[in-house]
Design a protein around this motif. Sequence first.
Motif, PDB file in Angstrom:
ATOM      1  N   GLU A 313      29.628 -63.495 -54.713  1.00  0.00           N
ATOM      2  CA  GLU A 313      29.070 -63.231 -56.037  1.00  0.00           C
ATOM      3  C   GLU A 313      27.862 -64.137 -56.229  1.00  0.00           C
ATOM      4  O   GLU A 313      27.858 -65.287 -55.785  1.00  0.00           O
ATOM      5  CB  GLU A 313      30.106 -63.497 -57.128  1.00  0.00           C
ATOM      6  N   SER A 314      26.833 -63.598 -56.886  1.00  0.00           N
ATOM      7  CA  SER A 314      25.609 -64.377 -57.067  1.00  0.00           C
ATOM      8  C   SER A 314      25.023 -64.155 -58.448  1.00  0.00           C
ATOM      9  O   SER A 314      25.202 -63.101 -59.064  1.00  0.00           O
ATOM     10  CB  SER A 314      24.578 -64.008 -55.991  1.00  0.00           C
ATOM     11  N   GLU A 315      24.305 -65.156 -58.913  1.00  0.00           N
ATOM     12  CA  GLU A 315      23.522 -65.082 -60.144  1.00  0.00           C
ATOM     13  C   GLU A 315      22.130 -65.612 -59.845  1.00  0.00           C
ATOM     14  O   GLU A 315      21.986 -66.709 -59.299  1.00  0.00           O
ATOM     15  CB  GLU A 315      24.161 -65.905 -61.265  1.00  0.00           C
ATOM     16  N   ARG A 316      21.115 -64.809 -60.166  1.00  0.00           N
ATOM     17  CA  ARG A 316      19.737 -65.224 -59.911  1.00  0.00           C
ATOM     18  C   ARG A 316      18.949 -65.220 -61.206  1.00  0.00           C
ATOM     19  O   ARG A 316      18.879 -64.209 -61.904  1.00  0.00           O
ATOM     20  CB  ARG A 316      19.062 -64.307 -58.896  1.00  0.00           C
ATOM     21  N   GLU A 317      18.373 -66.364 -61.521  1.00  0.00           N
ATOM     22  CA  GLU A 317      17.497 -66.485 -62.691  1.00  0.00           C
ATOM     23  C   GLU A 317      16.053 -66.356 -62.219  1.00  0.00           C
ATOM     24  O   GLU A 317      15.575 -67.160 -61.426  1.00  0.00           O
ATOM     25  CB  GLU A 317      17.711 -67.824 -63.397  1.00  0.00           C
ATOM     26  N   ARG A 318      15.375 -65.323 -62.692  1.00  0.00           N
ATOM     27  CA  ARG A 318      14.010 -65.026 -62.269  1.00  0.00           C
ATOM     28  C   ARG A 318      13.031 -65.287 -63.406  1.00  0.00           C
ATOM     29  O   ARG A 318      13.287 -64.906 -64.544  1.00  0.00           O
ATOM     30  CB  ARG A 318      13.877 -63.567 -61.831  1.00  0.00           C
ATOM     31  N   GLN A 319      11.919 -65.902 -63.084  1.00  0.00           N
ATOM     32  CA  GLN A 319      10.844 -66.074 -64.061  1.00  0.00           C
ATOM     33  C   GLN A 319       9.532 -65.672 -63.416  1.00  0.00           C
ATOM     34  O   GLN A 319       9.189 -66.137 -62.330  1.00  0.00           O
ATOM     35  CB  GLN A 319      10.772 -67.524 -64.551  1.00  0.00           C
TER      36      GLN A 319
END
Length: 847
Positions: A313-319
Amino acid sequence: MDFIYPLQFNMGKFLRILVTLFIFSATTSIAQETGKDQVSVIGKVIDKTTGNPVESATITVLIKQEQEGVGTENFSRISISDRDGKFSVAVIRATSAEIFITAVGFETLKKTLRISADATEVNAGDFLLGTEATNLAGVVVTARKPLMQMGVDRRIFNADAAITSKGGNAADLMKNIPSLSVDINGNVQLRNSTPQIFVDGRPTILTLEQIPAEDIEKVEVITNPSARYDAGSTGGIINIILKKNRKAGLNGVVSVGGGTPELFNSNLSLNYRKGSVNLFASGGYNRSGGIAEGEAKRQNKSDGIITDYFDQESERERQRKFKSLRFGMDYKFNDNNTISISQGFVDGRFNNIEDQNQRYLDQNKVLTQTGTRQSLEENFFKRSNTQLNFRRTYEKAEKEWTADITYNSGNNGGESSILNQFYTPDGQLSGTQNRVENYSTGNSQQFTIQTDYVNPLSEKSKLELGARSFHNYSKDKLDVFSVANDELTKLPLSNNYSFRQVINAIYTNYSNQLGKLKYQGGLRLEQSSFTGKLLDSAKSFGYDYPSKGNDMWNAVFPSLFLTYELKEGNDLQVNFSRRIRRPNFWQINPYVDISDPMNIRKGNPELEPEFTNSFELNYNRTYSTGNILVSTYFRNNTRDITNYSDTISNAELDKLNNASIDPNAILTTFINADRTNRTGLEIVWQQRVGNSFDFTPSFNAQYRDVKASVGGLNLSNTGFNWDFELMANYKINDPDKKLLNNFSFQVSGEYESPRVTPQGRNKEQYVVDFAVRKDFLKNKAGTLTFNINDVLNSRRFGNITDTENFYQDSYRRWSVRTFRLTFSYRFGNNDIEIFKRKQGGNDDNSG
């Protein structure tokens, strides 16, 4: 292995109700039109000042008829002029018609036309549009451009009609265009194939998310390009046309917006036109963010028996932060010669912070260990685009010669850090912490020179000739280090490379007409080469066509278009073209991408170009309130470039020492399949109901047959897939409703069924967008737009891979549901004189 997937529709009650509603309304509307006698109104729209044709002018033909028991009833039909300024509108037979011509930057022109009782076609003549001579505040536009102008060779999508993409970028706009879909990485597909992206008809090094939607005037979609266009467009062509204002004096548009998560957009466009000079400039800033999730579940196998399990499982915060600036000038030397020059700059910064949680289980699903992976990535890029265009017209109508030079350049760089740690089932640390750091720099240059000549030999025949030379250079360096005890060890993952790509082409097209049959035949010859080098190892790779004079057929690309007019407003067309898809650098570069330690990627230097034989049969039906285009197509792709995945080999694993790669990791690369055949049916329907409601549904069904093998392993697969798109618009235009007047509503939705791949299938996906717009202030100079992208928060990209060694079910998300509010204000005054100067106390305003 065969996967045949039945039709399934999961978009929910909301979309089903909407589909039922618009189909019922449209069917009723069309039924009212069926059987009425029609007459064709033709003409041409010309710029009164320059004598040049006016493309994309809106033509509205109004018919008034006495209906028994009803009184006078109005019937109208809207069309758009083509690149030669010509138009043809099929309308209900009457004794007279009123024609309204509107175009951005020009005065509205009205003409009354008399129609004889036995006429089947009426030539309305030339419409000479004068430059708009009033302030913008005094202009009231009553006619709306239709969402799309459809023809048998291309479709033109008007960007301003897609209010759901307001404040976004080109990728957001593409999601609203029938036949197009956008994947997780912002890549667009046309009929499940990859098209070639042009900006103003020329190659670009910009990605879709680097082009603000506010800068786009329209998008041209060409499903089966003729010999006039680059042979590399096997999946079709998408040509993004940027805005260029024609209003006299100084005019502009300013917009600013914001929303969640972390959304902000701003844009300013200015234009000044006086005499022979037209100046234009635009600039903007766009920011976006959000946290997207991903998941993968895998079964590892040996001889068909499950040996263990893996979950991630992954969480990616993109800006993302983008700044853009574009400016230029058009100068008209005389009535026949015009030169244009433009310059554009784009600057981008993007950061990614990703957290992964991993679970390892044995064949009995007993937990054996867990793992975590944190990565931090910071990158930048700078892009520059310079264009010089020359256009010469002649006294002979439609005869012209153009010559263009385009130069793109840019540089990029960044750094990232990846941290890996494993734990025992009870949560204790297992082994030592692994850390990998990346540092990258690069630069690229593209140079294109092109010339085209068009000569109408007679009223019905035309000859086209042209040549093009494209040069692409790139040099990049990536250093990858393993960090242990504060010491850096360079890994084989490091990638120091350069490449050079050259494509030279010449073409000819000839078109004519025999009665109701129009035909166009063309031939394009292309020489192409690609040379890549790994500078650290001196290893070279690439291709050359034709190679030393051999394989000449691989440099020949013919096309043929036949169009037959069945009756007024009904056309039948059959066409054929042969094209080439060349592998891009990342597909043939043997660099290994370890962004995801369990799903790594690598290029294949042995990859060869694929060739496509494309056939289409199109039926185009126009009537007073809409248009229907039905297409059947067949594409035979030989040496089809496709993905191939397998568990990483021990040899590859040894090369990646100290890079924290799991022995069960999947390595995905690219192969040439023997062939892939695609047979499909596409229906695009544009319908207007009354003056307030219109909708555009599209449906594409395709059967795919893949024949491929690797090392004796049969990867052949067949399957059926389909997708459905809908855009519906409703506008309140009632002055008596002060509060609700000038409100516009738009909803768009898309559903894609599962689609086969050589080793499994892509999973179904669906998305719904919504927007509401309010025009206000004097003469609608101000606009407030609120949009929700991905209303159901459902856009995710999943796939299932099933091989002898593993079965994996995974999905990823690139963006999340967003809410955005944007304000736009249009201003202008043609009395402003930038070049005003005093002479003897008087203003010299000569132009």
